[in-house]
Write an enzyme that holds these catalytic residues in place. Structure first.
Site, PDB file in Angstrom:
ATOM      1  N   GLU A  83       1.015  -1.158   0.003  1.00  0.00           N
ATOM      2  CA  GLU A  83       0.001   0.125  -0.044  1.00  0.00           C
ATOM      3  C   GLU A  83       0.911   1.359   0.041  1.00  0.00           C
ATOM      4  O   GLU A  83       2.009   1.326   0.889  1.00  0.00           O
ATOM      5  CB  GLU A  83      -0.710  -0.001   1.140  1.00  0.00           C
ATOM      6  CG  GLU A  83      -1.724   1.044   1.383  1.00  0.00           C
ATOM      7  CD  GLU A  83      -2.563   1.057   3.002  1.00  0.00           C
ATOM      8  OE1 GLU A  83      -3.546   2.009   3.084  1.00  0.00           O
ATOM      9  OE2 GLU A  83      -2.037   0.170   3.750  1.00  0.00           O
ATOM     10  N   LEU A  85       1.366   4.988   0.990  1.00  0.00           N
ATOM     11  CA  LEU A  85       0.882   5.789   2.204  1.00  0.00           C
ATOM     12  C   LEU A  85       1.021   7.077   2.189  1.00  0.00           C
ATOM     13  O   LEU A  85       2.572   7.200   1.784  1.00  0.00           O
ATOM     14  CB  LEU A  85       1.181   5.275   3.450  1.00  0.00           C
ATOM     15  CG  LEU A  85       0.790   3.687   4.065  1.00  0.00           C
ATOM     16  CD1 LEU A  85       1.308   3.277   5.161  1.00  0.00           C
ATOM     17  CD2 LEU A  85      -0.895   3.576   3.661  1.00  0.00           C
ATOM     18  N   ASP A 181      13.894  -3.227  13.328  1.00  0.00           N
ATOM     19  CA  ASP A 181      14.795  -2.093  12.582  1.00  0.00           C
ATOM     20  C   ASP A 181      14.032  -0.783  12.634  1.00  0.00           C
ATOM     21  O   ASP A 181      13.895   0.046  11.715  1.00  0.00           O
ATOM     22  CB  ASP A 181      15.065  -2.557  11.135  1.00  0.00           C
ATOM     23  CG  ASP A 181      16.099  -1.465  10.514  1.00  0.00           C
ATOM     24  OD1 ASP A 181      17.020  -1.229  11.157  1.00  0.00           O
ATOM     25  OD2 ASP A 181      16.004  -1.676   9.278  1.00  0.00           O
TER      26      ASP A 181
END
Length: 271
Positions: A83, A85, A181
């Site tokens: 997706e 964003l 991370d």
């Protein structure tokens, strides 16, 4: 000749559409990343390199906790489409949301430390084999694996630190799901202040590891910690131990400019 990259074309094909526009995205020092728009108006971010099938499972695991992560749209041979964003906001205004969402992520538990798959940051392997003991996991999978790559002096200090971990790190009855991370570049903030966690390297372990990574290049304010919740006794003493792993990864990936950071963290850890 096509005006688009092979990655953009591969992403469009994976999504069953025709590529209309493509924009290279920054932040992809370990993989190639582009944002694409298809002729039918759909947008996606497409990543190449790494192990996309593993990253897809990690993104879905984060989303399953209720923490924010981009939806996985498709996974193919060496390609991940996710997706697209909005990232027009500022982290400085989003620290309470980041703290609350990280606490949500850490509510997911397992009985062991590790993950089903090994992973990698470019040429640096991330060994994730399941381990019952958290100090053993951190010592073996995050510190001692670097011994062959850092020279004799640092290797001796890492070995001494790893040997002391049973007295310095807790045994976890229920390790938390970690992003793995979580530096500032892997937190997207929208113009409206919504946050999303991207580029994970998930495994189960001590939630303080994600906080240590956030502190590598940023300084979360009190509002972050208030939203995250109560920290365990000994938090400050464990932080340099947990920051050592990303520092060692940076040393191996980007060279001697990070040696001083590794040495400083070892000194802060008392070895």
């Amino acid at each position: 000749m096509s005006k688009f990259t092979a990655l953009g074309e591969a992403g469009a094909a994976l999504l069953g559409g025709t590529l209309a526009t493509e924009t290279a995205l920054g932040g992809g020092s370990l993989s190639e990343i582009v944002r694409i728009r298809l002729a039918d108006g759909r947008d996606a971010v497409v990543k190449g390199g790494g192990r996309p099938e593993v990253e897809a499972r990690m993104l879905r695991a984060i989303a399953d906790t209720g923490a924010p992560a981009p939806a996985v749209l498709a996974v193919g041979d060496g390609v991940l489409a996710i997706e697209a964003l909005d990232a027009g906001g500022s982290m400085s205004q989003a620290w309470p949301q980041i703290g609350a969402m990280l606490a949500t992520l850490h509510t997911a538990k397992d009985s062991r430390s590790g993950w089903d798959d090994d992973y990698a940051f470019a040429r640096v392997a991330i060994e994730n084999r399941w381990t019952q003991s958290w100090p053993a996991f951190w010592g073996e999978r995050r510190l001692l694996v670097n011994v062959p790559h850092v020279g004799v002096d640092l290797a001796r200090r890492l070995e001494a630190l790893a040997q002391s971990l049973p007295d310095r790190l807790p045994e976890l009855a229920a390790p938390s799901l970690l992003h793995g991370d979580l530096w500032g570049g892997n937190v997207l903030v929208s113009r409206g202040g919504a946050v999303s966690f991207i580029d994970p390297a998930c495994y189960y372990g001590h939630g303080e590891v994600d906080i240590a990574m956030l502190n590598m290049f940023d300084t979360p304010p009190r509002a972050f910690y208030d939203a995250y919740g109560t920290l365990e006794p000994g938090f400050d003493e464990r932080q340099p131990i947990y920051r050592l792993w990303p520092a060692l990864v940076h040393l191996r990936l980007f060279g001697s400019g990070y040696r001083g950071l590794v040495e400083r963290l070892l000194s802060e850890a008392g070895v």
